[in-house]
Design a protein around this motif. Structure first.
Motif, mmCIF file in Angstrom:
data_model
loop_
_atom_site.group_PDB
_atom_site.id
_atom_site.type_symbol
_atom_site.label_atom_id
_atom_site.label_comp_id
_atom_site.label_asym_id
_atom_site.label_seq_id
_atom_site.Cartn_x
_atom_site.Cartn_y
_atom_site.Cartn_z
ATOM 1 N N SER A 56 0.809 -1.221 0.000
ATOM 2 C CA SER A 56 0.000 0.000 0.000
ATOM 3 C C SER A 56 0.843 1.272 0.000
ATOM 4 O O SER A 56 0.331 2.349 -0.325
ATOM 5 N N SER A 57 2.112 1.178 0.290
ATOM 6 C CA SER A 57 2.997 2.345 0.207
ATOM 7 C C SER A 57 3.058 2.874 -1.228
ATOM 8 O O SER A 57 3.265 4.069 -1.439
ATOM 9 N N GLY A 58 2.885 1.992 -2.189
ATOM 10 C CA GLY A 58 2.869 2.412 -3.589
ATOM 11 C C GLY A 58 1.721 3.351 -3.884
ATOM 12 O O GLY A 58 1.831 4.250 -4.729
ATOM 13 N N ILE A 59 0.600 3.174 -3.195
ATOM 14 C CA ILE A 59 -0.547 4.062 -3.363
ATOM 15 C C ILE A 59 -0.151 5.480 -2.958
ATOM 16 O O ILE A 59 -0.461 6.444 -3.656
ATOM 17 N N ALA A 60 0.544 5.596 -1.832
ATOM 18 C CA ALA A 60 0.990 6.913 -1.363
ATOM 19 C C ALA A 60 1.931 7.566 -2.368
ATOM 20 O O ALA A 60 1.844 8.770 -2.629
ATOM 21 N N VAL A 61 2.822 6.780 -2.947
ATOM 22 C CA VAL A 61 3.757 7.307 -3.950
ATOM 23 C C VAL A 61 2.983 7.865 -5.145
ATOM 24 O O VAL A 61 3.244 8.972 -5.612
ATOM 25 N N ILE A 62 2.020 7.102 -5.629
ATOM 26 C CA ILE A 62 1.248 7.510 -6.805
ATOM 27 C C ILE A 62 0.413 8.750 -6.508
ATOM 28 O O ILE A 62 0.397 9.698 -7.300
ATOM 29 N N LEU A 63 -0.265 8.770 -5.366
ATOM 30 C CA LEU A 63 -1.096 9.932 -5.034
ATOM 31 C C LEU A 63 -0.260 11.192 -4.831
ATOM 32 O O LEU A 63 -0.665 12.284 -5.245
ATOM 33 N N ARG A 64 0.904 11.057 -4.234
ATOM 34 C CA ARG A 64 1.775 12.229 -4.054
ATOM 35 C C ARG A 64 2.253 12.752 -5.405
ATOM 36 O O ARG A 64 2.272 13.966 -5.642
ATOM 37 N N ALA A 65 2.632 11.846 -6.305
ATOM 38 C CA ALA A 65 3.058 12.270 -7.643
ATOM 39 C C ALA A 65 1.909 12.939 -8.390
ATOM 40 O O ALA A 65 2.116 13.934 -9.083
ATOM 41 N N LYS A 66 0.709 12.421 -8.226
ATOM 42 C CA LYS A 66 -0.452 13.032 -8.882
ATOM 43 C C LYS A 66 -0.683 14.454 -8.369
ATOM 44 O O LYS A 66 -0.891 15.382 -9.152
ATOM 45 N N ARG A 67 -0.650 14.619 -7.049
ATOM 46 C CA ARG A 67 -0.843 15.962 -6.476
ATOM 47 C C ARG A 67 0.240 16.930 -6.960
ATOM 48 O O ARG A 67 -0.043 18.089 -7.273
ATOM 49 N N ARG A 68 1.470 16.460 -7.032
ATOM 50 C CA ARG A 68 2.570 17.323 -7.488
ATOM 51 C C ARG A 68 2.368 17.719 -8.943
ATOM 52 O O ARG A 68 2.578 18.870 -9.316
ATOM 53 N N MET A 69 1.954 16.759 -9.772
ATOM 54 C CA MET A 69 1.720 17.076 -11.182
ATOM 55 C C MET A 69 0.542 18.032 -11.343
ATOM 56 O O MET A 69 0.581 18.924 -12.184
ATOM 57 N N GLU A 70 -0.493 17.874 -10.557
ATOM 58 C CA GLU A 70 -1.616 18.804 -10.604
ATOM 59 C C GLU A 70 -1.163 20.208 -10.239
ATOM 60 O O GLU A 70 -1.581 21.186 -10.853
ATOM 61 N N ALA A 71 -0.295 20.323 -9.246
ATOM 62 C CA ALA A 71 0.232 21.633 -8.846
ATOM 63 C C ALA A 71 1.034 22.270 -9.973
ATOM 64 O O ALA A 71 1.079 23.498 -10.092
ATOM 65 N N LEU A 72 1.651 21.436 -10.811
ATOM 66 C CA LEU A 72 2.430 21.940 -11.948
ATOM 67 C C LEU A 72 1.563 22.143 -13.189
ATOM 68 O O LEU A 72 2.056 22.564 -14.232
ATOM 69 N N GLY A 73 0.278 21.811 -13.080
ATOM 70 C CA GLY A 73 -0.612 21.950 -14.224
ATOM 71 C C GLY A 73 -0.493 20.812 -15.224
ATOM 72 O O GLY A 73 -0.893 20.943 -16.376
ATOM 73 N N GLY A 74 0.062 19.693 -14.792
ATOM 74 C CA GLY A 74 0.255 18.555 -15.686
ATOM 75 C C GLY A 74 -0.547 17.352 -15.233
ATOM 76 O O GLY A 74 -1.455 17.462 -14.413
ATOM 77 N N ASN A 75 -0.202 16.186 -15.784
ATOM 78 C CA ASN A 75 -0.913 14.982 -15.392
ATOM 79 C C ASN A 75 0.048 13.821 -15.190
ATOM 80 O O ASN A 75 1.196 13.859 -15.608
ATOM 81 N N LEU A 76 -0.474 12.793 -14.527
ATOM 82 C CA LEU A 76 0.279 11.586 -14.210
ATOM 83 C C LEU A 76 -0.400 10.405 -14.861
ATOM 84 O O LEU A 76 -1.624 10.291 -14.830
ATOM 85 N N VAL A 77 0.414 9.523 -15.448
ATOM 86 C CA VAL A 77 -0.080 8.278 -16.029
ATOM 87 C C VAL A 77 0.768 7.152 -15.449
ATOM 88 O O VAL A 77 1.992 7.261 -15.382
#
Length: 101
Positions: A56-77
Motif C-alpha cells: 500500500s505504500s505504492g498508493i501513497a507514492v502515486i497519489l503524491r506524484a499526482k498531487r505534485r503534477m496537478e500543482a504543476l498543471g500537468g498529469n500523471l499516467v
C-alpha cells in the motif's frame, strides 16, 4: 529498488524495478518530487513494469506524484502495472483518481 528516469519533450518517465514497499517509498517520493521540480514536466509517466512487489505504500507514492503534477498543471499516467500491483491499486479504487494503463 532501482529507479531509472528519462526526460523528453516535457515528459518525465520514472521506471521502477524491484520492491516498492514502505522502505523504498519515502526515498522514491522525495526523488520524484526533486525530478518534477527540476524538470517541470507537463506529463509524468510512472512505469511499474519492473516491479516484483508493491504494498500500500505504492498508493501513497502515486497519489503524491499526482498531487505534485496537478500543482504543476500537468498529469500523471501509470503504465505497465504488474498483476500483483494492479490488485493493490484496484482494491484502493485508484483508477478513479489516476490514469492507469
Amino acid at each position: 529498488m532501482e529507479v531509472k528516469t528519462k526526460v523528453e519533450d516535457r515528459t518525465l518517465t520514472i521506471a521502477l524495478r524491484g520492491d516498492l514497499d514502505h522502505h523504498a517509498a519515502r526515498g522514491l517520493m522525495e526523488q520524484a518530487d526533486r525530478l518534477m521540480e527540476q524538470n517541470l514536466p507537463s506529463k509524468t509517466i510512472l512505469d511499474l513494469g519492473g516491479l516484483t512487489f508493491m504494498d500500500s505504500s505504492g498508493i501513497a507514492v502515486i497519489l503524491r506524484a499526482k498531487r505534485r503534477m496537478e500543482a504543476l498543471g500537468g498529469n500523471l499516467v501509470v503504465i505497465n502495472i504488474p498483476k500483483q500491483a494492479a490488485r493493490v491499486l484496484e482494491t484502493a479504487g485508484l483508477a478513479r483518481y489516476v490514469k492507469l494503463i
